[in-house]
Design a protein around this motif. Structure first.
Motif, mmCIF file in Angstrom:
data_model
loop_
_atom_site.group_PDB
_atom_site.id
_atom_site.type_symbol
_atom_site.label_atom_id
_atom_site.label_comp_id
_atom_site.label_asym_id
_atom_site.label_seq_id
_atom_site.Cartn_x
_atom_site.Cartn_y
_atom_site.Cartn_z
ATOM 1 N N VAL A 212 35.665 -20.899 -40.996
ATOM 2 C CA VAL A 212 35.308 -19.768 -41.179
ATOM 3 C C VAL A 212 34.898 -20.095 -39.790
ATOM 4 C CG1 VAL A 212 32.197 -18.923 -41.857
ATOM 5 C CG2 VAL A 212 34.425 -19.670 -42.923
ATOM 6 N N LEU A 213 34.160 -20.913 -39.073
ATOM 7 C CA LEU A 213 33.392 -21.564 -37.671
ATOM 8 C C LEU A 213 34.221 -21.053 -36.751
ATOM 9 C CD1 LEU A 213 30.907 -24.136 -38.126
ATOM 10 C CD2 LEU A 213 30.520 -22.156 -38.436
ATOM 11 N N SER A 214 35.373 -21.134 -36.825
ATOM 12 C CA SER A 214 36.983 -21.084 -36.042
ATOM 13 C C SER A 214 37.122 -19.215 -35.780
ATOM 14 C CB SER A 214 37.676 -21.378 -36.172
ATOM 15 O OG SER A 214 37.662 -23.059 -36.358
ATOM 16 N N HIS A 215 36.727 -18.363 -36.460
ATOM 17 C CA HIS A 215 37.082 -17.497 -36.948
ATOM 18 C C HIS A 215 36.139 -16.576 -35.827
ATOM 19 C CE1 HIS A 215 37.778 -13.040 -38.352
ATOM 20 N NE2 HIS A 215 39.075 -13.704 -38.867
ATOM 21 N N ASP A 216 36.908 -15.095 -34.714
ATOM 22 C CA ASP A 216 36.084 -14.619 -33.925
ATOM 23 C C ASP A 216 34.975 -13.374 -34.775
ATOM 24 O OD1 ASP A 216 38.178 -16.074 -31.751
ATOM 25 O OD2 ASP A 216 39.484 -13.667 -31.926
ATOM 26 N N ALA A 217 35.031 -13.182 -35.943
ATOM 27 C CA ALA A 217 33.422 -12.778 -36.266
ATOM 28 C C ALA A 217 31.826 -13.393 -36.844
ATOM 29 C CB ALA A 217 34.620 -11.860 -37.288
ATOM 30 N N VAL A 218 32.196 -14.609 -36.649
ATOM 31 C CA VAL A 218 31.586 -15.363 -36.666
ATOM 32 C C VAL A 218 30.119 -15.803 -35.666
ATOM 33 C CG1 VAL A 218 30.270 -17.632 -37.504
ATOM 34 C CG2 VAL A 218 32.230 -16.457 -38.309
ATOM 35 N N GLY A 219 29.611 -15.267 -35.238
ATOM 36 C CA GLY A 219 28.552 -15.716 -33.850
ATOM 37 C C GLY A 219 27.726 -16.504 -34.081
ATOM 38 N N GLY A 220 27.301 -16.721 -35.556
ATOM 39 C CA GLY A 220 26.122 -17.528 -34.879
ATOM 40 C C GLY A 220 25.894 -18.709 -36.512
ATOM 41 N N PHE A 221 25.548 -19.157 -36.556
ATOM 42 C CA PHE A 221 25.265 -20.759 -37.563
ATOM 43 C C PHE A 221 24.359 -21.262 -38.148
ATOM 44 C CE2 PHE A 221 27.566 -25.285 -38.388
ATOM 45 C CZ PHE A 221 26.824 -25.148 -39.689
ATOM 46 N N VAL A 222 23.925 -20.861 -39.637
ATOM 47 C CA VAL A 222 22.603 -21.752 -39.977
ATOM 48 C C VAL A 222 22.527 -22.580 -40.444
ATOM 49 C CG1 VAL A 222 20.323 -21.381 -41.481
ATOM 50 C CG2 VAL A 222 21.461 -19.133 -40.615
ATOM 51 N N THR A 223 22.597 -24.231 -39.586
ATOM 52 C CA THR A 223 22.686 -25.126 -40.152
ATOM 53 C C THR A 223 21.529 -26.239 -40.609
ATOM 54 O OG1 THR A 223 23.873 -26.756 -39.492
ATOM 55 C CG2 THR A 223 22.837 -26.347 -37.722
ATOM 56 N N ALA B 188 32.181 -26.579 -30.691
ATOM 57 C CA ALA B 188 33.521 -26.847 -30.611
ATOM 58 C C ALA B 188 33.999 -24.887 -30.870
ATOM 59 C CB ALA B 188 34.110 -27.468 -31.214
ATOM 60 N N ALA B 189 32.988 -24.826 -31.676
ATOM 61 C CA ALA B 189 33.627 -23.327 -31.541
ATOM 62 C C ALA B 189 32.753 -22.599 -30.752
ATOM 63 C CB ALA B 189 33.116 -22.406 -33.260
ATOM 64 N N GLY B 190 32.532 -22.404 -30.133
ATOM 65 C CA GLY B 190 30.661 -21.851 -28.488
ATOM 66 C C GLY B 190 29.833 -21.476 -29.879
ATOM 67 N N LEU B 191 29.161 -21.518 -30.612
ATOM 68 C CA LEU B 191 28.594 -20.860 -31.299
ATOM 69 C C LEU B 191 27.340 -21.611 -31.392
ATOM 70 C CD1 LEU B 191 30.365 -20.139 -35.092
ATOM 71 C CD2 LEU B 191 30.091 -18.884 -33.164
ATOM 72 N N PRO B 192 26.030 -20.665 -30.625
ATOM 73 C CA PRO B 192 24.729 -20.561 -31.389
ATOM 74 C C PRO B 192 24.019 -20.905 -32.422
ATOM 75 C CG PRO B 192 25.349 -18.469 -30.735
ATOM 76 C CD PRO B 192 25.900 -19.485 -30.849
ATOM 77 N N VAL B 193 22.914 -21.535 -32.864
ATOM 78 C CA VAL B 193 23.364 -22.179 -34.113
ATOM 79 C C VAL B 193 21.372 -21.667 -34.294
ATOM 80 C CG1 VAL B 193 24.761 -24.022 -34.244
ATOM 81 C CG2 VAL B 193 22.817 -25.315 -33.537
ATOM 82 N N VAL B 194 20.587 -22.006 -36.195
ATOM 83 C CA VAL B 194 19.231 -22.045 -36.024
ATOM 84 C C VAL B 194 19.245 -23.281 -36.821
ATOM 85 C CG1 VAL B 194 18.037 -20.273 -37.958
ATOM 86 C CG2 VAL B 194 19.689 -19.345 -36.962
ATOM 87 N N THR B 195 18.529 -23.896 -36.375
ATOM 88 C CA THR B 195 18.120 -25.444 -36.992
ATOM 89 C C THR B 195 17.176 -25.459 -37.989
ATOM 90 O OG1 THR B 195 16.712 -25.738 -34.862
ATOM 91 C CG2 THR B 195 18.862 -25.845 -34.747
ATOM 92 N N TRP B 196 17.809 -26.189 -39.356
ATOM 93 C CA TRP B 196 17.078 -25.730 -40.272
ATOM 94 C C TRP B 196 17.242 -27.778 -41.076
ATOM 95 C CZ3 TRP B 196 16.294 -21.422 -43.901
ATOM 96 C CH2 TRP B 196 15.326 -21.430 -44.892
ATOM 97 N N PRO B 197 16.652 -28.569 -40.633
ATOM 98 C CA PRO B 197 16.724 -29.701 -40.827
ATOM 99 C C PRO B 197 16.037 -30.585 -41.823
ATOM 100 C CG PRO B 197 15.595 -29.887 -38.836
ATOM 101 C CD PRO B 197 16.074 -28.706 -38.991
ATOM 102 N N SER C 208 17.460 -13.531 -34.106
ATOM 103 C CA SER C 208 17.153 -13.902 -32.502
ATOM 104 C C SER C 208 18.741 -14.564 -32.302
ATOM 105 C CB SER C 208 16.145 -15.267 -32.321
ATOM 106 O OG SER C 208 15.986 -16.194 -31.414
ATOM 107 N N VAL C 209 18.717 -15.034 -33.354
ATOM 108 C CA VAL C 209 20.450 -16.381 -33.193
ATOM 109 C C VAL C 209 21.596 -14.913 -32.284
ATOM 110 C CG1 VAL C 209 22.443 -17.575 -33.195
ATOM 111 C CG2 VAL C 209 20.103 -17.560 -33.523
#
Length: 547
Positions: A409-420, A432-441, A491-492
Motif C-alpha cells: 500500500v505505502l509503495s503505491h503511487d496513489a497513496v499520499g499520506g499515512f496515519v500511523t 522509504a516511500a516518501g510519505l508525510p505522516v499523521v502521528t498518533w503514538p 493538513s497532510v
C-alpha cells in the motif's frame, strides 16, 4: 520456577569482549563456559558445509512482536544477499510467521535457515500456547521472557552440532541472556534495535544524566539533555526500557537489559546514516561502541525482483484482503490522493475512538485505506457503525478488517499520506516511500518516533496525544475527536505551502533512503562491513568494539 532476578553477565570489561571477537575470528576450538571451565567447541563438518568455513555466520535471536521480528528477518536476508550464512532461531509460534519468507529466500539461493525450539511453558509459568496469538497478554510477558531465556542451552547445543560454526550472535535487545550464549560459544554479540538512534540516544541520555530525578509528575515535561537541540518529553512518554512498571521483577529485568546492552560488541540499527547522522554519531560515542546502520531494511523486498511477491506479504501475517484486489483498488485512484491508516500489530483504538476516527476520515473528503486489525472484536454497535460507514464511503474508503499488505500500500503511487501509531517499522516504511505522516503514538518509543517525524525530519502532523494509550494499568479514555482527525488528514494531504514542504522533505528522505541501500550507500557499505568483519579469520574482528 525461575528466580525473579536475572543472572549477571560474565562479560564485565572491554578487554574480555575483544578477546572473544579475536577467538571467534580465528580457528580456536575452545572457549570458557559461564563457570570458567574449558569447553570444547564442536565445529562439526563446517569445512564441508555449503556456506563453507569462509562465510560469516550470523545467528539471529529476534523478538516475536512484528515491529521487532520483521526488520530482524529482513536484516538477516540482506546479510545473506552479501554472502553470509544466517540462522534465525525461534519458538514454533514465531517460526511459523517467519517460515514463508525464509523458504522464499532459500528458493532464491540465499543461505538463510530457520531453527525451531519449543518453549518450556510449565517451567516458565507460561500458559500452554500463550505465545500463539497476535500478541502476548501483558500479564504474561515476564513469563514469556523467562521461557525464551530457557532456550539458551538447546540453542547452544544446536549451533555446536550444525555447521558452519557461528561467528556472531545478533539478538534483540530484550534478550539479555544471549550474552551468555555468545560467551559460551566464544563469539561476539551485537544488539539489534528496530528503532531510530534519535530515540535510543534520548532514552540513554535521560537515564545517564538522571533527568527524572526529583520529577514526581509523570506528565511533567523535561528537556532531554545532551542533544544540542531542545526536545521536551515526559516520563510517561519515555520511562526507559521496562522502567516504570511497579513490579520489582521488571526493574531487575530492566537493569539486566541495560547491562547486556552496555556489554555488547556493537549495535545494528534499522535506520540510515544520512537521515540522522548526528544521532548515530552521538549514540556510538555515548555507548563507546560501533553502530551499524543498515536500513531501511524493507528495501530488501523492493529491490530483489526474484522475490517481488514478498512486497505484499512482508507483514508475516496473511492479509485480510487479496493483495491484487488491494492493488487494483489503488490503481483506480489519483496519484497521491489516498491516505493509509494503521495502528500496527499491538495498538488498537477503543470503541469510541473507532467511531471518531471513522467520522474524521469520512469528513476529510480524501480516499482512504483503513486497517482495522481486530474489527470483529468490537461490540455490535461499533461493527454496525463500520458497516454503515463503509456503505457511505463506497468507492472512496476501503476498510480492511484484519491485516493489510502495508508495504504494498505505502509503495503505491496513489497513496499520499499515512496515519500511523509511530512504530519505527511503520515510520521508516513511510520514509522509504516518501510519505508525510499523521502521528498518533500509543506507547513507549512511539512518542520519540513522533518527535523524530515532526520535529527532526519535518514530515509529520501530530493529533496531539501526549499520554500513553496502551499497556496502562488503568484504562484511559483519550479520544481524538473527529474534527482533529479531519484537520490532521487535510493538513497532510492538502495543497498549502506547509503540506508541500512536508512532501518535499519526505521525497528527499526517500531518495536518501534509496541511495543508502544501493552500492556506494552507507547502509550497503555497513552490510558489507558486517559480512567481512565477522567472517572466520577476519583480521579486523577485534575492531568491532571500537567507535
Amino acid at each position: 520456577m525461575m528466580p525473579c532476578a536475572a543472572p549477571r553477565s560474565q562479560q564485565h570489561n572491554r578487554a574480555r569482549k575483544q578477546q572473544l571477537i579475536v577467538s571467534s575470528a580465528s580457528t580456536t576450538t575452545a572457549t570458557m563456559t559461564s563457570q570458567g571451565q574449558s569447553a570444547t567447541l564442536g565445529r562439526g563438518d563446517a569445512e564441508n558445509d555449503a556456506g563453507g568455513s569462509k562465510a560469516a555466520h550470523f545467528v539471529f535471536v529476534p523478538l516475536r512482536e512484528q515491529g521487532h521480528l520483521i526488520p530482524a528477518v529482513d536484516t538477516a536476508l540482506l546479510l545473506a544477499t552479501h554472502g553470509a550464512v544466517c540462522t534465525i532461531v525461534a519458538p514454533p509460534s514465531t517460526a511459523a510467521l517467519v517460515r514463508p519468507t525464509v523458504d522464499s529466500a532459500r528458493r532464491s539461493g540465499l543461505q538463510v535457515r530457520l531453527a525451531e525450539f519449543p518453549l518450556d511453558y510449565a517451567t516458565a509459568g507460561l500458559p500452554e500456547g500463550a505465545d500463539d496469538g497476535d500478541s502476548i497478554p501483558p500479564m504474561q510477558m515476564w513469563n514469556y521472557y523467562r521461557a525464551m531465556a530457557l532456550l539458551r542451552a538447546p540453542i547452544e547445543s544446536y549451533l555446536r552440532a550444525h555447521a558452519p560454526y557461528p561467528t556472531c550472535v545478533v539478538s534483540d535487545f530484550v534478550h539479555p541472556w544471549t550474552t551468555e550464549l555468545a560467551a559460551n560459544l566464544g563469539v561476539p554479540r551485537l544488539t539489534f534495535f528496530s528503532m531510530c538512534t534519535f530515540g535510543l540516544l534520548c532514552q540513554h541520555n535521560l537515564e545517564r544524566f538522571h533527568a527524572w530525578d526529583g520529577v514526581e509528575d509523570p506528565n511533567e515535561p523535561v528537556v532531554v539533555p545532551g542533544l544540542g537541540r531542545r526536545f521536551e518529553v515526559t516520563r510517561a512518554q519515555a520511562p526507559g526500557f521496562f522502567r516504570g512498571i511497579p513490579i520489582p521483577c521488571w526493574e531487575e529485568f530492566a537493569d539486566y537489559v541495560e547491562r547486556a546492552r552496555a556489554e555488547a560488541d556493537g549495535v545494528i540499527v534499522n535506520t540510515f546514516q544520512e537521515m540522522e547522522p548526528e544521532y548515530v554519531a552521538g549514540y556510538a560515542a555515548a555507548r563507546k561502541m560501533k553502530v551499524w546502520t543498515v536500513g531501511p531494511v524493507s528495501t530488501y523486498h523492493q529491490r530483489r525482483t526474484t522475490l517481488a511477491s514478498t512486497l505484499a506479504s512482508r507483514g508475516l501475517r496473511t492479509s485480510a484482503i487479496d493483495p491484487e484486489e488491494c492493488r487494483r483498488w489503488l490503481d483506480g485512484r489519483a496519484p497521491g490522493s489516498v491516505v493509509y491508516v494503521s495502528f500496527g500489530s499491538i495498538s488498537q483504538a477503543d470503541p469510541k475512538q473507532v467511531v471518531e476516527l471513522g467520522l474524521g476520515l469520512e469528513a476529510s473528503g480524501h480516499p482512504f485505506v483503513w486497517m482495522l486489525r481486530n474489527a470483529d472484536g468490537y461490540h455490535e454497535a461499533v461493527r454496525g457503525f463500520l458497516r454503515e460507514l463503509e456503505a457511505r464511503v463506497a468507492g472512496r474508503g476501503l476498510l480492511v478488517r484484519g491485516w493489510a499488505p502495508q508495504l504494498l500500500v505505502l509503495s503505491h503511487d496513489a497513496v499520499g499520506g499515512f496515519v500511523t501509531h509511530c512504530g519505527w517499522n511503520s515510520t521508516l516504511e513511510a520514509v522509504a516511500a516518501g510519505l508525510p505522516v499523521v502521528t498518533w503514538p500509543h506507547f513507549t518509543d512511539q512518542f520519540l518516533n513522533e518527535k523524530m517525524a515532526v520535529e527532526v525530519l519535518g514530515i509529520g502532523v501530530s493529533v496531539g496525544v501526549t499520554e500513553p494509550l496502551t499497556y496502562q494499568a488503568v484504562a484511559k479514555e483519550i479520544v481524538v475527536g473527529r474534527g482533529v482527525v479531519e484537520a490532521a488528514v487535510r493538513s497532510v494531504m492538502g495543497d498549502g505551502e506547509e503540506a508541500e514542504g512536508r512532501r518535499r522533505r519526505a521525497r528527499a528522505l526517500a531518495a536518501m533512503a534509496r541511495a543508502a541501500a544501493q552500492p556506494g550507500g552507507s547502509s550497503h557499505a555497513n552490510l558489507l562491513d558486517l559480512v567481512e568483519r565477522f567472517q572466520p579469520g577476519a583480521a579486523g574482528g577485534a575492531a568491532a568494539s571500537e567507535v
